[in-house]
Design an enzyme around this catalytic site. Sequence first.
Site, PDB file in Angstrom:
ATOM      1  N   SER A   7      17.078  38.469  39.500  1.00 48.88           N
ATOM      2  CA  SER A   7      15.925  38.388  38.605  1.00 48.88           C
ATOM      3  C   SER A   7      15.457  36.948  38.494  1.00 48.88           C
ATOM      4  O   SER A   7      16.211  36.062  38.070  1.00 48.88           O
ATOM      5  CB  SER A   7      16.303  38.902  37.213  1.00 48.88           C
ATOM      6  OG  SER A   7      15.285  38.527  36.294  1.00 48.88           O
ATOM      7  N   HIS A  30      13.663  40.745  41.887  1.00 48.51           N
ATOM      8  CA  HIS A  30      13.360  41.456  40.636  1.00 48.51           C
ATOM      9  C   HIS A  30      12.445  40.591  39.776  1.00 48.51           C
ATOM     10  O   HIS A  30      12.770  39.449  39.450  1.00 48.51           O
ATOM     11  CB  HIS A  30      14.674  41.749  39.911  1.00 48.51           C
ATOM     12  CG  HIS A  30      14.542  42.579  38.679  1.00 48.51           C
ATOM     13  ND1 HIS A  30      14.519  43.961  38.699  1.00 48.51           N
ATOM     14  CD2 HIS A  30      14.458  42.232  37.376  1.00 48.51           C
ATOM     15  CE1 HIS A  30      14.421  44.423  37.468  1.00 48.51           C
ATOM     16  NE2 HIS A  30      14.380  43.391  36.632  1.00 48.51           N
ATOM     17  N   ASP A  32      10.409  40.383  36.236  1.00 47.56           N
ATOM     18  CA  ASP A  32      10.340  40.929  34.881  1.00 47.56           C
ATOM     19  C   ASP A  32       8.998  40.610  34.247  1.00 47.56           C
ATOM     20  O   ASP A  32       8.737  39.470  33.856  1.00 47.56           O
ATOM     21  CB  ASP A  32      11.465  40.332  34.028  1.00 47.56           C
ATOM     22  CG  ASP A  32      12.822  40.875  34.412  1.00 47.56           C
ATOM     23  OD1 ASP A  32      12.984  42.099  34.416  1.00 47.56           O
ATOM     24  OD2 ASP A  32      13.726  40.062  34.714  1.00 47.56           O
ATOM     25  N   MET A  34       6.652  40.927  31.137  1.00 50.19           N
ATOM     26  CA  MET A  34       6.767  41.172  29.690  1.00 50.19           C
ATOM     27  C   MET A  34       5.452  40.799  29.017  1.00 50.19           C
ATOM     28  O   MET A  34       4.834  39.796  29.368  1.00 50.19           O
ATOM     29  CB  MET A  34       7.883  40.317  29.089  1.00 50.19           C
ATOM     30  CG  MET A  34       9.240  40.508  29.740  1.00 50.19           C
ATOM     31  SD  MET A  34      10.498  39.593  28.836  1.00 50.19           S
ATOM     32  CE  MET A  34      11.892  39.719  29.977  1.00 50.19           C
ATOM     33  N   HIS A  63       9.683  45.060  37.319  1.00 51.62           N
ATOM     34  CA  HIS A  63      10.187  45.738  36.117  1.00 51.62           C
ATOM     35  C   HIS A  63       9.197  45.464  34.992  1.00 51.62           C
ATOM     36  O   HIS A  63       9.122  44.345  34.490  1.00 51.62           O
ATOM     37  CB  HIS A  63      11.587  45.186  35.796  1.00 51.62           C
ATOM     38  CG  HIS A  63      12.189  45.719  34.538  1.00 51.62           C
ATOM     39  ND1 HIS A  63      13.283  45.134  33.940  1.00 51.62           N
ATOM     40  CD2 HIS A  63      11.867  46.783  33.750  1.00 51.62           C
ATOM     41  CE1 HIS A  63      13.608  45.810  32.841  1.00 51.62           C
ATOM     42  NE2 HIS A  63      12.754  46.805  32.702  1.00 51.62           N
ATOM     43  N   MET A  65       8.051  45.545  31.438  1.00 51.78           N
ATOM     44  CA  MET A  65       8.407  45.693  30.021  1.00 51.78           C
ATOM     45  C   MET A  65       7.129  45.476  29.222  1.00 51.78           C
ATOM     46  O   MET A  65       6.946  44.463  28.538  1.00 51.78           O
ATOM     47  CB  MET A  65       9.503  44.695  29.648  1.00 51.78           C
ATOM     48  CG  MET A  65      10.867  45.129  30.193  1.00 51.78           C
ATOM     49  SD  MET A  65      12.039  43.772  30.277  1.00 51.78           S
ATOM     50  CE  MET A  65      11.520  43.053  31.826  1.00 51.78           C
ATOM     51  N   MET A 134      19.052  50.181  31.342  1.00 51.57           N
ATOM     52  CA  MET A 134      19.199  48.811  30.821  1.00 51.57           C
ATOM     53  C   MET A 134      20.600  48.639  30.220  1.00 51.57           C
ATOM     54  O   MET A 134      21.063  49.462  29.441  1.00 51.57           O
ATOM     55  CB  MET A 134      18.153  48.525  29.746  1.00 51.57           C
ATOM     56  CG  MET A 134      16.724  48.394  30.255  1.00 51.57           C
ATOM     57  SD  MET A 134      16.485  47.118  31.512  1.00 51.57           S
ATOM     58  CE  MET A 134      16.978  45.634  30.622  1.00 51.57           C
ATOM     59  N   GLY A 139      14.145  42.123  27.220  1.00 49.99           N
ATOM     60  CA  GLY A 139      13.379  41.036  26.616  1.00 49.99           C
ATOM     61  C   GLY A 139      13.862  39.649  26.998  1.00 49.99           C
ATOM     62  O   GLY A 139      13.058  38.736  27.101  1.00 49.99           O
ATOM     63  N   PHE A 140      15.161  39.502  27.198  1.00 47.98           N
ATOM     64  CA  PHE A 140      15.694  38.163  27.451  1.00 47.98           C
ATOM     65  C   PHE A 140      16.833  38.214  28.464  1.00 47.98           C
ATOM     66  O   PHE A 140      17.614  39.166  28.479  1.00 47.98           O
ATOM     67  CB  PHE A 140      16.217  37.543  26.152  1.00 47.98           C
ATOM     68  CG  PHE A 140      15.120  37.362  25.129  1.00 47.98           C
ATOM     69  CD1 PHE A 140      14.320  36.224  25.145  1.00 47.98           C
ATOM     70  CD2 PHE A 140      14.858  38.352  24.199  1.00 47.98           C
ATOM     71  CE1 PHE A 140      13.283  36.073  24.236  1.00 47.98           C
ATOM     72  CE2 PHE A 140      13.818  38.212  23.281  1.00 47.98           C
ATOM     73  CZ  PHE A 140      13.033  37.062  23.297  1.00 47.98           C
ATOM     74  N   ASP A 172      20.631  46.592  34.758  1.00 47.40           N
ATOM     75  CA  ASP A 172      19.937  45.306  34.571  1.00 47.40           C
ATOM     76  C   ASP A 172      20.331  44.735  33.218  1.00 47.40           C
ATOM     77  O   ASP A 172      20.080  45.355  32.182  1.00 47.40           O
ATOM     78  CB  ASP A 172      18.431  45.566  34.646  1.00 47.40           C
ATOM     79  CG  ASP A 172      17.582  44.316  34.452  1.00 47.40           C
ATOM     80  OD1 ASP A 172      18.132  43.208  34.402  1.00 47.40           O
ATOM     81  OD2 ASP A 172      16.343  44.484  34.346  1.00 47.40           O
ATOM     82  N   GLY A 173      20.954  43.542  33.255  1.00 50.40           N
ATOM     83  CA  GLY A 173      21.312  42.848  32.021  1.00 50.40           C
ATOM     84  C   GLY A 173      22.796  42.552  31.949  1.00 50.40           C
ATOM     85  O   GLY A 173      23.614  43.463  31.959  1.00 50.40           O
ATOM     86  N   GLY A 174      23.126  41.264  31.942  1.00 53.04           N
ATOM     87  CA  GLY A 174      24.527  40.871  31.793  1.00 53.04           C
ATOM     88  C   GLY A 174      25.395  41.203  32.993  1.00 53.04           C
ATOM     89  O   GLY A 174      26.620  41.296  32.862  1.00 53.04           O
ATOM     90  N   GLY A 194      20.328  37.962  36.886  1.00 54.75           N
ATOM     91  CA  GLY A 194      19.513  36.769  36.716  1.00 54.75           C
ATOM     92  C   GLY A 194      20.374  35.532  36.600  1.00 54.75           C
ATOM     93  O   GLY A 194      20.526  34.755  37.545  1.00 54.75           O
TER      94      GLY A 194
END
Length: 219
Positions: A7, A30, A32, A34, A63, A65, A134, A139-140, A172-174, A194
């Site tokens: 990301s 990827h 993002d 937003m 992606h 959002m 997710m 968002g972050f 996606d995330g962490g 990311g």
Amino acid sequence: MVRINPSILAADFANLERDIARISTADFVHVDVMDNHFVPNLTFGLQMVQRLQEVSARPLDVHLMIDDVDRWAPEYARSGASSVTFHAEATEQPVELARALRALGARAGIALKPGTDPEPYLAHLHEFDQVLVMTVEPGFGGQGFMHSTMPTVTRVREAITAGATDVWLQVDGGIDLHSITVARDAGADTFVAGSAVFRADDPTAQVELLRAAATGHRP
Ligand code: DX5
Ligand code: ZN
């Protein structure tokens, strides 16, 4: 097959062309998008994504959002994005929107926030090319992986297997060298990372380390 999609939310926004070139072994880039409305953060819009497409050697995995995906998601497909993923929470007509994206030549993805029940969508899996579960609240970047989302990944994997459909199951995330194995064991095959990629000294090598962790092989 495992896919690693870095990301660029964690890249240097003043040097995106350079940073995209630093992940040359990625499967997709990827992106993002937003709108500061669907999520409380603002990133790129359509013009920016069009330009990123021009300078990227790898296909884009967009992606969204954002709200109003029925209007905007097809525009990203028209601009040449290989994959366009919208949030289930942002449309009343996910199947119709997925069909529109496919008709425009894009892969169609549907994303679920951590608290969203996957059940209403499982009967229609063949209408999608990708389901994104997710693993943080969207968002972050840089948030901690939510283990509580793994039952959703497992449930979606069961439905994909039962339906014998070729749907990619993305998380996606962490995602890092440890959580990628947790998500893989739950059934994910497509991984967005990311911070784990762009905070590494050598992002390309890190992509291959993540791939090796997910496949259980050494790079
Ligand atoms: C979060 C974004 C993610 C984010 C992941 O809303 O959708 O793609 O960039 O970043 P890391 O890997 O740092 O959690
Ligand atoms: Zn994302």
